[in-house]
Design a protein around this motif. Structure first.
Motif, mmCIF file in Angstrom:
data_model
loop_
_atom_site.group_PDB
_atom_site.id
_atom_site.type_symbol
_atom_site.label_atom_id
_atom_site.label_comp_id
_atom_site.label_asym_id
_atom_site.label_seq_id
_atom_site.Cartn_x
_atom_site.Cartn_y
_atom_site.Cartn_z
ATOM 1 N N TYR A 21 0.846 -1.192 0.000
ATOM 2 C CA TYR A 21 0.000 0.000 0.000
ATOM 3 C C TYR A 21 0.887 1.248 0.000
ATOM 4 C CZ TYR A 21 -4.545 -2.248 0.911
ATOM 5 O OH TYR A 21 -5.711 -2.984 0.814
ATOM 6 N N GLU A 22 1.978 1.164 0.759
ATOM 7 C CA GLU A 22 2.891 2.316 0.824
ATOM 8 C C GLU A 22 3.556 2.571 -0.525
ATOM 9 O OE1 GLU A 22 6.269 4.213 3.771
ATOM 10 O OE2 GLU A 22 5.733 2.097 3.990
ATOM 11 N N LYS A 23 3.988 1.499 -1.201
ATOM 12 C CA LYS A 23 4.597 1.650 -2.518
ATOM 13 C C LYS A 23 3.623 2.311 -3.497
ATOM 14 C CE LYS A 23 7.875 -2.257 -2.425
ATOM 15 N NZ LYS A 23 9.108 -1.529 -2.813
ATOM 16 N N ALA A 24 2.369 1.862 -3.459
ATOM 17 C CA ALA A 24 1.358 2.427 -4.357
ATOM 18 C C ALA A 24 1.081 3.889 -4.017
ATOM 19 C CB ALA A 24 0.075 1.618 -4.271
ATOM 20 N N SER A 25 1.038 4.211 -2.736
ATOM 21 C CA SER A 25 0.713 5.576 -2.317
ATOM 22 C C SER A 25 1.823 6.565 -2.639
ATOM 23 C CB SER A 25 0.440 5.614 -0.798
ATOM 24 O OG SER A 25 1.628 5.407 -0.060
ATOM 25 N N ASN A 26 3.041 6.055 -2.817
ATOM 26 C CA ASN A 26 4.184 6.939 -3.087
ATOM 27 C C ASN A 26 4.318 7.323 -4.560
ATOM 28 O OD1 ASN A 26 5.024 7.106 -0.430
ATOM 29 N ND2 ASN A 26 6.393 5.349 -0.583
ATOM 30 N N ASP A 27 3.492 6.729 -5.417
ATOM 31 C CA ASP A 27 3.539 7.073 -6.843
ATOM 32 C C ASP A 27 2.641 8.283 -7.099
ATOM 33 O OD1 ASP A 27 2.955 7.098 -9.730
ATOM 34 O OD2 ASP A 27 4.055 5.207 -9.761
ATOM 35 N N LYS A 28 3.267 9.410 -7.391
ATOM 36 C CA LYS A 28 2.517 10.665 -7.521
ATOM 37 C C LYS A 28 1.557 10.664 -8.706
ATOM 38 C CE LYS A 28 6.403 12.929 -9.900
ATOM 39 N NZ LYS A 28 5.797 12.915 -11.249
ATOM 40 N N ASP A 29 1.786 9.785 -9.679
ATOM 41 C CA ASP A 29 0.919 9.746 -10.858
ATOM 42 C C ASP A 29 -0.227 8.729 -10.722
ATOM 43 O OD1 ASP A 29 2.448 11.665 -12.254
ATOM 44 O OD2 ASP A 29 3.895 10.121 -12.827
ATOM 45 N N PHE A 30 -0.238 7.992 -9.622
ATOM 46 C CA PHE A 30 -1.264 6.970 -9.422
ATOM 47 C C PHE A 30 -2.577 7.620 -8.994
ATOM 48 C CE2 PHE A 30 -2.693 3.179 -6.664
ATOM 49 C CZ PHE A 30 -3.376 2.603 -7.727
ATOM 50 N N LEU A 31 -3.634 7.364 -9.743
ATOM 51 C CA LEU A 31 -4.921 8.008 -9.453
ATOM 52 C C LEU A 31 -5.507 7.581 -8.115
ATOM 53 C CD1 LEU A 31 -6.595 7.838 -12.998
ATOM 54 C CD2 LEU A 31 -5.515 9.806 -11.893
ATOM 55 N N LEU A 32 -5.115 6.403 -7.642
ATOM 56 C CA LEU A 32 -5.633 5.910 -6.366
ATOM 57 C C LEU A 32 -4.600 6.053 -5.237
ATOM 58 C CD1 LEU A 32 -7.463 2.627 -7.508
ATOM 59 C CD2 LEU A 32 -8.449 4.891 -7.107
ATOM 60 N N ALA A 33 -3.651 6.975 -5.406
ATOM 61 C CA ALA A 33 -2.597 7.152 -4.402
ATOM 62 C C ALA A 33 -3.178 7.522 -3.035
ATOM 63 C CB ALA A 33 -1.610 8.222 -4.861
ATOM 64 N N SER A 34 -4.183 8.395 -3.021
ATOM 65 C CA SER A 34 -4.794 8.802 -1.750
ATOM 66 C C SER A 34 -5.518 7.637 -1.092
ATOM 67 C CB SER A 34 -5.767 9.959 -1.970
ATOM 68 O OG SER A 34 -5.070 11.126 -2.343
ATOM 69 N N ARG A 35 -6.196 6.853 -1.901
ATOM 70 C CA ARG A 35 -6.869 5.680 -1.343
ATOM 71 C C ARG A 35 -5.848 4.692 -0.787
ATOM 72 N NH1 ARG A 35 -10.762 1.084 -4.229
ATOM 73 N NH2 ARG A 35 -10.845 -0.232 -2.365
ATOM 74 N N ALA A 36 -4.746 4.492 -1.521
ATOM 75 C CA ALA A 36 -3.699 3.578 -1.060
ATOM 76 C C ALA A 36 -3.138 4.036 0.276
ATOM 77 C CB ALA A 36 -2.592 3.483 -2.102
ATOM 78 N N ALA A 37 -2.930 5.346 0.424
ATOM 79 C CA ALA A 37 -2.417 5.889 1.684
ATOM 80 C C ALA A 37 -3.435 5.704 2.808
ATOM 81 C CB ALA A 37 -2.078 7.361 1.518
ATOM 82 N N PHE A 38 -4.723 5.889 2.486
ATOM 83 C CA PHE A 38 -5.762 5.682 3.502
ATOM 84 C C PHE A 38 -5.804 4.217 3.930
ATOM 85 C CE2 PHE A 38 -9.962 4.617 5.032
ATOM 86 C CZ PHE A 38 -10.225 5.641 5.930
ATOM 87 N N GLU A 39 -5.729 3.307 2.957
ATOM 88 C CA GLU A 39 -5.736 1.874 3.272
ATOM 89 C C GLU A 39 -4.516 1.515 4.115
ATOM 90 O OE1 GLU A 39 -8.283 0.293 2.773
ATOM 91 O OE2 GLU A 39 -9.287 0.978 0.952
ATOM 92 N N LEU A 40 -3.389 2.153 3.820
ATOM 93 C CA LEU A 40 -2.179 1.951 4.614
ATOM 94 C C LEU A 40 -2.447 2.337 6.068
ATOM 95 C CD1 LEU A 40 0.859 1.420 5.002
ATOM 96 C CD2 LEU A 40 1.272 3.774 4.230
ATOM 97 N N GLY A 41 -3.063 3.497 6.270
ATOM 98 C CA GLY A 41 -3.390 3.945 7.616
ATOM 99 C C GLY A 41 -4.341 2.992 8.324
ATOM 100 N N ARG A 42 -5.334 2.511 7.602
ATOM 101 C CA ARG A 42 -6.317 1.589 8.181
ATOM 102 C C ARG A 42 -5.659 0.291 8.643
ATOM 103 N NH1 ARG A 42 -8.487 -2.561 6.097
ATOM 104 N NH2 ARG A 42 -7.867 -2.049 3.961
ATOM 105 N N VAL A 43 -4.761 -0.267 7.793
ATOM 106 C CA VAL A 43 -4.098 -1.522 8.150
ATOM 107 C C VAL A 43 -3.084 -1.294 9.276
ATOM 108 C CG1 VAL A 43 -2.728 -3.474 7.304
ATOM 109 C CG2 VAL A 43 -4.443 -2.429 5.826
ATOM 110 N N LYS A 44 -2.394 -0.152 9.243
ATOM 111 C CA LYS A 44 -1.481 0.187 10.344
ATOM 112 C C LYS A 44 -2.236 0.242 11.668
ATOM 113 C CE LYS A 44 2.646 1.348 8.425
ATOM 114 N NZ LYS A 44 3.975 0.855 8.875
#
Length: 220
Positions: free
Chosen positions: A158-181
């Motif tokens: 999730y962190e790898k996906a959230s770090n890609d600035k061009d990924f349209l779901l980067a914010s969702r990936a970061a949120f999912e990262l927070g949820r799993v953390k």
């Protein structure tokens, strides 16, 4: 004097070229052969990629063609046949390997074999690290690992996906990262992930959800 010097240098060059004709000719031949070899290899590589992609597309088509009309047993057999056919292409580099591993991962995921799905998505990422598909397969790998019960690995991807600035779901990936953390009782890590979402997209749905989670953490 100046004219003499020019003539002298000219004569020296002419003499050097004459004495080195064979060497220069060999060098030219080597360069021409090298260029031809490069063109041949490039052509072969492009042709191999085209054939590989065509094969993967054929496997995908055979898998999905009129699949809605199949019973569970027939569909399961098609999936097994597709996975077997994809094995040779999963090992390929570049776009062929990416596509083959993504298709394999999708099949494993549909079979609820989440561990193998995650592994195939990761392989797809490794085959095309700079491809536009990288954050997509990172995200899918994270979802697969989470479904497999491996929350630590889920966080990693999730962190790898959230770090890609061009990924349209980067914010969702970061949120999912927070949820799993948060599920791992890593409150600091969760707070950092939610803050990343809110700071980037405060007015988006994910930003608002992240703000809510941050307020909950502050009141604990």
């Amino acid at each position: 004097m100046a004219n003499f010097e020019k003539a002298s240098v000219s004569d020296k060059i002419a003499g050097y070229v004459d004495s080195r004709k064979k060497i220069l000719l060999c060098c030219v031949i080597i360069v021409v052969v090298a260029i031809a070899a490069f063109a041949l290899v490039t052509g072969i590589t492009a042709s191999a990629s085209k054939k590989g992609l065509s094969a993967v597309d054929t496997i995908s088509y055979t898998l999905t063609d009129n699949s809605s009309e199949l019973n569970d047993e027939e569909l399961a057999q098609r999936k097994e046949t597709a996975l077997a056919a994809l094995q040779v292409y999963n090992k390929k580099s570049g776009v062929v390997g990416v596509r083959a591993n993504m298709l394999s991962a999708d099949i494993y995921y549909s079979n609820k074999d989440y561990e193998k799905a995650a592994e195939s998505y990761v392989q797809a990422a490794l085959k095309g690290k700079k491809a536009y598909t990288s954050p997509i397969v990172y995200f899918n790998a994270a979802v697969s690992y989470e479904n497999a019960g491996n929350k630590e690995k889920a966080c990693e991807y999730y962190e790898k996906a959230s770090n890609d600035k061009d990924f349209l779901l980067a914010s969702r990936a970061a949120f999912e990262l927070g949820r799993v953390k948060l599920a791992l009782d890593d409150k600091d890590g969760a707070s950092e992930a939610f803050k990343k979402v809110y700071d980037k997209d405060p007015d988006s749905s994910w930003g608002k959800l992240a703000k809510t989670e941050l307020l909950k953490l502050e009141n604990k």
